[in-house]
Write a protein that holds these residues in place. Structure first.
Motif, mmCIF file in Angstrom:
data_model
loop_
_atom_site.group_PDB
_atom_site.id
_atom_site.type_symbol
_atom_site.label_atom_id
_atom_site.label_comp_id
_atom_site.label_asym_id
_atom_site.label_seq_id
_atom_site.Cartn_x
_atom_site.Cartn_y
_atom_site.Cartn_z
ATOM 1 N N THR A 1 0.802 -1.207 0.000
ATOM 2 C CA THR A 1 0.000 0.000 0.000
ATOM 3 C C THR A 1 0.837 1.259 0.000
ATOM 4 O O THR A 1 2.005 1.241 0.390
ATOM 5 C CB THR A 1 -0.925 0.014 1.240
ATOM 6 O OG1 THR A 1 -1.623 1.244 1.305
ATOM 7 C CG2 THR A 1 -0.119 -0.152 2.513
ATOM 8 N N ALA A 2 0.223 2.352 -0.432
ATOM 9 C CA ALA A 2 0.899 3.653 -0.424
ATOM 10 C C ALA A 2 0.907 4.265 0.964
ATOM 11 O O ALA A 2 1.613 5.238 1.214
ATOM 12 C CB ALA A 2 0.212 4.603 -1.406
ATOM 13 N N ARG A 3 0.128 3.715 1.867
ATOM 14 C CA ARG A 3 0.071 4.251 3.219
ATOM 15 C C ARG A 3 1.189 3.643 4.044
ATOM 16 O O ARG A 3 1.146 2.488 4.425
ATOM 17 C CB ARG A 3 -1.281 3.943 3.848
ATOM 18 C CG ARG A 3 -2.444 4.577 3.099
ATOM 19 C CD ARG A 3 -3.783 4.059 3.568
ATOM 20 N NE ARG A 3 -4.029 4.398 4.961
ATOM 21 C CZ ARG A 3 -5.157 4.065 5.611
ATOM 22 N NH1 ARG A 3 -6.090 3.386 4.979
ATOM 23 N NH2 ARG A 3 -5.322 4.410 6.862
ATOM 24 N N GLY A 4 2.207 4.455 4.331
ATOM 25 C CA GLY A 4 3.390 3.918 4.996
ATOM 26 C C GLY A 4 3.647 4.469 6.374
ATOM 27 O O GLY A 4 4.720 4.273 6.939
ATOM 28 N N GLU A 5 2.681 5.178 6.952
ATOM 29 C CA GLU A 5 2.879 5.737 8.287
ATOM 30 C C GLU A 5 2.875 4.628 9.335
ATOM 31 O O GLU A 5 2.287 3.564 9.146
ATOM 32 C CB GLU A 5 1.780 6.759 8.592
ATOM 33 C CG GLU A 5 1.779 7.980 7.680
ATOM 34 C CD GLU A 5 3.080 8.752 7.776
ATOM 35 O OE1 GLU A 5 3.636 8.863 8.881
ATOM 36 O OE2 GLU A 5 3.536 9.252 6.740
ATOM 37 N N ALA B 1 -1.675 -0.894 12.524
ATOM 38 C CA ALA B 1 -3.052 -1.361 12.290
ATOM 39 C C ALA B 1 -3.057 -2.614 11.416
ATOM 40 O O ALA B 1 -3.843 -3.542 11.651
ATOM 41 C CB ALA B 1 -3.875 -0.254 11.634
ATOM 42 N N GLY B 2 -2.176 -2.636 10.430
ATOM 43 C CA GLY B 2 -2.093 -3.803 9.566
ATOM 44 C C GLY B 2 -1.642 -5.043 10.304
ATOM 45 O O GLY B 2 -2.235 -6.122 10.166
ATOM 46 N N ASP C 1 1.154 -10.414 7.896
ATOM 47 C CA ASP C 1 2.448 -11.049 8.143
ATOM 48 C C ASP C 1 3.609 -10.148 7.749
ATOM 49 O O ASP C 1 4.712 -10.310 8.251
ATOM 50 C CB ASP C 1 2.538 -12.370 7.355
ATOM 51 C CG ASP C 1 1.538 -13.389 7.868
ATOM 52 O OD1 ASP C 1 1.928 -14.249 8.667
ATOM 53 O OD2 ASP C 1 0.360 -13.302 7.474
ATOM 54 N N ASP C 2 3.365 -9.226 6.828
ATOM 55 C CA ASP C 2 4.400 -8.287 6.410
ATOM 56 C C ASP C 2 3.728 -7.082 5.782
ATOM 57 O O ASP C 2 2.525 -7.104 5.490
ATOM 58 C CB ASP C 2 5.378 -8.943 5.427
ATOM 59 C CG ASP C 2 6.737 -8.238 5.392
ATOM 60 O OD1 ASP C 2 6.890 -7.180 6.043
ATOM 61 O OD2 ASP C 2 7.640 -8.751 4.710
ATOM 62 N N TYR C 3 4.519 -6.032 5.553
ATOM 63 C CA TYR C 3 3.987 -4.753 5.110
ATOM 64 C C TYR C 3 5.017 -4.100 4.211
ATOM 65 O O TYR C 3 6.172 -3.960 4.587
ATOM 66 C CB TYR C 3 3.738 -3.884 6.346
ATOM 67 C CG TYR C 3 2.824 -2.699 6.150
ATOM 68 C CD1 TYR C 3 3.203 -1.603 5.387
ATOM 69 C CD2 TYR C 3 1.581 -2.660 6.763
ATOM 70 C CE1 TYR C 3 2.366 -0.514 5.229
ATOM 71 C CE2 TYR C 3 0.736 -1.573 6.621
ATOM 72 C CZ TYR C 3 1.128 -0.504 5.851
ATOM 73 O OH TYR C 3 0.305 0.577 5.699
ATOM 74 N N LEU C 4 4.620 -3.728 2.991
ATOM 75 C CA LEU C 4 5.550 -3.092 2.061
ATOM 76 C C LEU C 4 4.883 -1.860 1.453
ATOM 77 O O LEU C 4 3.921 -1.969 0.706
ATOM 78 C CB LEU C 4 5.935 -4.069 0.953
ATOM 79 C CG LEU C 4 6.969 -3.582 -0.075
ATOM 80 C CD1 LEU C 4 8.296 -3.258 0.607
ATOM 81 C CD2 LEU C 4 7.171 -4.643 -1.151
ATOM 82 N N PRO C 5 5.374 -0.657 1.805
ATOM 83 C CA PRO C 5 4.763 0.554 1.258
ATOM 84 C C PRO C 5 5.180 0.809 -0.189
ATOM 85 O O PRO C 5 6.281 0.456 -0.601
ATOM 86 C CB PRO C 5 5.282 1.659 2.191
ATOM 87 C CG PRO C 5 6.571 1.130 2.723
ATOM 88 C CD PRO C 5 6.410 -0.360 2.810
ATOM 89 N N LYS C 6 4.287 1.415 -0.960
ATOM 90 C CA LYS C 6 4.586 1.849 -2.315
ATOM 91 C C LYS C 6 5.277 3.205 -2.264
ATOM 92 O O LYS C 6 4.980 4.010 -1.387
ATOM 93 C CB LYS C 6 3.296 1.975 -3.137
ATOM 94 C CG LYS C 6 2.493 0.699 -3.263
ATOM 95 C CD LYS C 6 1.169 0.993 -3.969
ATOM 96 C CE LYS C 6 0.296 -0.239 -4.080
ATOM 97 N NZ LYS C 6 -1.011 0.061 -4.701
#
Length: 225
Positions: free
Chosen positions: A79-83, A89-90, A96-101
């Motif tokens: 997602t573009a939301r990287g705050e 929240a994710g 399991d993981d998070y990768l900002p655009k």
């Protein structure tokens, strides 16, 4: 392995699908949260790449509903939301993981592989049965000093067999695992790929064979002497 990519940005989805398929994954794609939930709930995926900002249900809602339904498929939020608050929240929703655009495709691929390893445990790069080995990095099948390279579907089917030797897979099982739901392929593509694998095993003079279990499916096992 089979992955679901849910993102409403078609250019990103197309690029991600191409990169993952090049790495021998089977990939289904959807462009909204409602379809993402419906597809992922089937439990037929090894991993899900899920965008947060989508039409219909947003990605966080999809993830929460999957976890509430008992679906434990690993999920990478893309997602573009990287705050920081968004990332927290994710993870609290069950990611399991998070990768900002924007992101590098190489990093996405590395994160997907790491996510799948964490869920399934350590997986060797080389699978073996008898004198037969499959190099999962080079997509090569080898025996007795000879080797042949496998195409995408041949590799996926052989990897499946070698990870579950002696398990019987029906034609329908293999079709569901390795061909996209929106594919126009017919069931005979499974027979064709099985025939190709048998031919390559014969070229290698391997001590392993794909047996047909009449009325049931296919099974990989060592040949008896």
């Amino acid at each position: 392995m089979r992955l679901l990519v849910a993102d409403d940005e078609r250019d990103i989805t197309k690029a991600v699908k191409a990169v993952l398929e090049h790495s021998k994954y089977t990939v289904d794609t959807v462009d909204n949260g409602n379809d993402a939930l419906e597809y992922a709930k089937t439990g037929s995926y090894d991993g899900v790449i899920l965008d947060i900002m989508m039409p219909g249900r947003d990605g966080l809602t999809v993830l929460q509903e999957l976890r509430m339904a008992g679906v434990e498929t690993p999920v990478l939020l893309l997602t573009a939301r990287g705050e920081l608050d968004d990332r927290i929240a994710g993870f609290e929703a069950g990611a399991d993981d998070y990768l900002p655009k924007p992101f590098a495709m190489a990093e996405l691929l590395a994160r997907v592989k790491a996510m799948l390893r964490r869920r399934t445990g350590y997986t060797a790069d080389t699978l073996r049965l008898g004198a037969l080995s499959l190099d999962c990095s080079a997509y090569e099948l080898a025996a007795k000093g000879r080797s042949v390279r496998l195409n995408n579907k041949e590799f996926q089917i052989m990897e499946c067999f070698l990870r579950s030797p002696r398990q019987v897979f029906s034609t329908e099982d293999l079709m569901a695992k390795f061909w996209n739901w929106d594919s126009e392929a017919e069931i005979n593509v499974v027979w064709t790929n099985i025939a190709n694998l048998r031919r390559k095993l014969a070229q290698l003079d391997a001590d392993v064979e794909i047996k047909s279990i009449r009325g049931v499916g296919y099974q990989l096992e060592e040949r008896s002497c």
